[in-house]
Design a protein around this motif. Structure first.
Motif, mmCIF file in Angstrom:
data_model
loop_
_atom_site.group_PDB
_atom_site.id
_atom_site.type_symbol
_atom_site.label_atom_id
_atom_site.label_comp_id
_atom_site.label_asym_id
_atom_site.label_seq_id
_atom_site.Cartn_x
_atom_site.Cartn_y
_atom_site.Cartn_z
ATOM 1 N N THR A 57 -2.942 -2.077 6.561
ATOM 2 C CA THR A 57 -2.457 -3.028 7.558
ATOM 3 C C THR A 57 -3.595 -3.527 8.428
ATOM 4 O O THR A 57 -3.789 -4.734 8.607
ATOM 5 C CB THR A 57 -1.378 -2.377 8.442
ATOM 6 O OG1 THR A 57 -0.286 -1.946 7.615
ATOM 7 C CG2 THR A 57 -0.856 -3.360 9.481
ATOM 8 N N TRP A 58 -4.377 -2.595 8.978
ATOM 9 C CA TRP A 58 -5.460 -2.981 9.879
ATOM 10 C C TRP A 58 -6.593 -3.674 9.155
ATOM 11 O O TRP A 58 -7.148 -4.670 9.648
ATOM 12 C CB TRP A 58 -5.973 -1.761 10.635
ATOM 13 C CG TRP A 58 -5.133 -1.458 11.827
ATOM 14 C CD1 TRP A 58 -4.284 -0.392 11.983
ATOM 15 C CD2 TRP A 58 -5.036 -2.230 13.017
ATOM 16 N NE1 TRP A 58 -3.658 -0.470 13.203
ATOM 17 C CE2 TRP A 58 -4.101 -1.595 13.858
ATOM 18 C CE3 TRP A 58 -5.635 -3.411 13.451
ATOM 19 C CZ2 TRP A 58 -3.768 -2.081 15.105
ATOM 20 C CZ3 TRP A 58 -5.298 -3.902 14.698
ATOM 21 C CH2 TRP A 58 -4.378 -3.240 15.509
ATOM 22 N N ALA A 59 -6.961 -3.169 7.985
ATOM 23 C CA ALA A 59 -8.071 -3.775 7.242
ATOM 24 C C ALA A 59 -7.768 -5.213 6.860
ATOM 25 O O ALA A 59 -8.663 -6.056 6.799
ATOM 26 C CB ALA A 59 -8.379 -2.950 5.993
ATOM 27 N N GLN A 110 6.685 4.319 8.099
ATOM 28 C CA GLN A 110 7.337 3.840 6.891
ATOM 29 C C GLN A 110 8.403 4.866 6.573
ATOM 30 O O GLN A 110 8.116 5.968 6.147
ATOM 31 C CB GLN A 110 6.317 3.730 5.748
ATOM 32 C CG GLN A 110 6.809 2.958 4.567
ATOM 33 C CD GLN A 110 6.567 1.471 4.728
ATOM 34 O OE1 GLN A 110 5.923 1.037 5.656
ATOM 35 N NE2 GLN A 110 7.115 0.690 3.837
ATOM 36 N N THR A 111 9.651 4.509 6.801
ATOM 37 C CA THR A 111 10.692 5.528 6.737
ATOM 38 C C THR A 111 11.496 5.493 5.454
ATOM 39 O O THR A 111 12.367 6.305 5.239
ATOM 40 C CB THR A 111 11.684 5.333 7.897
ATOM 41 O OG1 THR A 111 12.261 4.034 7.822
ATOM 42 C CG2 THR A 111 10.972 5.495 9.230
ATOM 43 N N ALA A 135 0.824 -1.204 0.000
ATOM 44 C CA ALA A 135 0.000 0.000 0.000
ATOM 45 C C ALA A 135 0.861 1.257 0.000
ATOM 46 O O ALA A 135 0.566 2.228 -0.717
ATOM 47 C CB ALA A 135 -0.928 0.000 1.220
ATOM 48 N N TYR A 136 1.934 1.240 0.798
ATOM 49 C CA TYR A 136 2.817 2.398 0.849
ATOM 50 C C TYR A 136 3.457 2.645 -0.518
ATOM 51 O O TYR A 136 3.508 3.774 -1.010
ATOM 52 C CB TYR A 136 3.898 2.177 1.895
ATOM 53 C CG TYR A 136 4.915 3.296 1.965
ATOM 54 C CD1 TYR A 136 4.653 4.452 2.702
ATOM 55 C CD2 TYR A 136 6.130 3.217 1.283
ATOM 56 C CE1 TYR A 136 5.558 5.486 2.760
ATOM 57 C CE2 TYR A 136 7.049 4.254 1.335
ATOM 58 C CZ TYR A 136 6.768 5.386 2.072
ATOM 59 O OH TYR A 136 7.674 6.401 2.120
ATOM 60 N N VAL A 149 0.745 10.611 2.635
ATOM 61 C CA VAL A 149 -0.358 9.857 2.034
ATOM 62 C C VAL A 149 -0.059 8.361 2.076
ATOM 63 O O VAL A 149 -0.915 7.545 2.454
ATOM 64 C CB VAL A 149 -0.599 10.304 0.581
ATOM 65 C CG1 VAL A 149 -1.596 9.373 -0.109
ATOM 66 C CG2 VAL A 149 -1.109 11.737 0.538
ATOM 67 N N GLY A 150 1.170 7.990 1.700
ATOM 68 C CA GLY A 150 1.548 6.577 1.697
ATOM 69 C C GLY A 150 1.494 5.960 3.078
ATOM 70 O O GLY A 150 1.026 4.831 3.247
ATOM 71 N N GLY A 151 1.964 6.712 4.079
ATOM 72 C CA GLY A 151 1.928 6.204 5.447
ATOM 73 C C GLY A 151 0.514 5.996 5.948
ATOM 74 O O GLY A 151 0.214 4.996 6.608
#
Length: 271
Positions: free
Chosen positions: A207-209, A264-265, A176-177, A198-200
């Motif tokens: 992740t949760w879904a 997300q770094t 997704a990111y 936006v990506g984060g």
């Protein structure tokens, strides 16, 4: 630099999101609190749950169980990004094209590995979150009580749903990111900072879904260690959830309470 930035961001996200996570965990385990009594097992509101937590110990009660996840966050980030990078390079060497598939597989490898670290940490966190101050004084108290009750293997209560859920969650997180940042940059003209935000956000929701029903099962398994009664298997917990509330229960509360900040770094790919 990525590790330092990721550690700081991860710790900040853990700190900010923990009160909401405490509410989520209480809501997930409410039927366990009512087991063996005449109390209803229908869902209480998040507001009522938050009020109950506050009445137990003020604002500090929302942060019960924070210390161990907070201290381990840097180590978790190091493992996750290290494994993800190593597997990504391995897949590249196997001529797997750069893209969604490779990103997802490397993310799943990172998730499955971190689950070995996270399971005991989640066990401690959940038990402290579902019990009022005084019943369990801290992480050491939880660890001792769990070992005395179930042996050392008890520290890995909920390991199966956590392993599966973390693998799926991390895979979806990295995919997704990767997709969201590229779309934000190329289709909407976002700058680097904007696309990362936006990506984060999209990574957190994905992740949760993707693994919330498994998180529900693992939280119930872990909470039951502190709340007493017979220890049910993963299958028995699933059956109990469906018997109580049907399919709705397994996906309930996949709302802002669950979408705590995701870290997300660094980009997973640029295509």
């Amino acid at each position: 630099m990525d590790f330092v930035a990721g550690s700081i961001a991860g710790a900040t996200g853990q700190l900010v999101g923990h009160p909401l996570d405490s509410i989520k965990t209480r809501l997930q385990s409410e039927s366990l609190l009512a087991r063996g009594t005449d109390s209803p097992t229908t869902a209480t509101s998040a507001y009522k749950c938050a009020r109950n937590i506050y009445n137990e110990g003020g604002f500090r009660a929302f942060f019960r169980g924070l210390s161990l996840p907070l201290c381990s966050k840097s180590f978790e980030q190091c493992i996750a990004f290290g494994i993800q990078s190593a597997v990504d390079q391995l897949l590249e060497g196997m001529d797997v094209d750069e893209g969604t598939l490779r990103t997802g597989l490397s993310g799943m490898a990172a998730g499955s590995t971190t689950s070995l670290l996270l399971t005991p940490i989640y066990l401690v966190k959940v038990q402290l979150q579902v019990t009022p101050k005084g019943s369990l004084s801290g992480p050491i108290s939880v660890i001792k009580r769990t070992i005395n009750k179930l042996g050392f293997s008890g520290l890995y209560t909920g390991a199966v749903p956590i392993f599966i859920g973390t693998s799926i969650g991390y895979g979806c997180r990295f995919m997704a990111y990767d997709k969201a940042t590229n779309i934000a940059e190329k289709s909407f003209g976002f700058g680097r900072i904007g696309s990362v935000i936006v990506g984060g956000g999209m990574a957190g929701m994905a992740t949760w879904a993707s693994h919330y029903p498994l998180d529900l099962v693992s939280s119930r398994m872990e909470a039951s260690v502190a709340l007493g009664g017979r220890q049910l298997t993963m299958t028995e917990h699933v059956k109990e959830i469906f018997a109580q509330s049907g399919v709705r229960a397994s996906c309930a509360r996949t709302n802002p309470l669950n979408q705590s900040p995701q870290t997300q770094t660094k980009p997973t790919s640029t295509h």
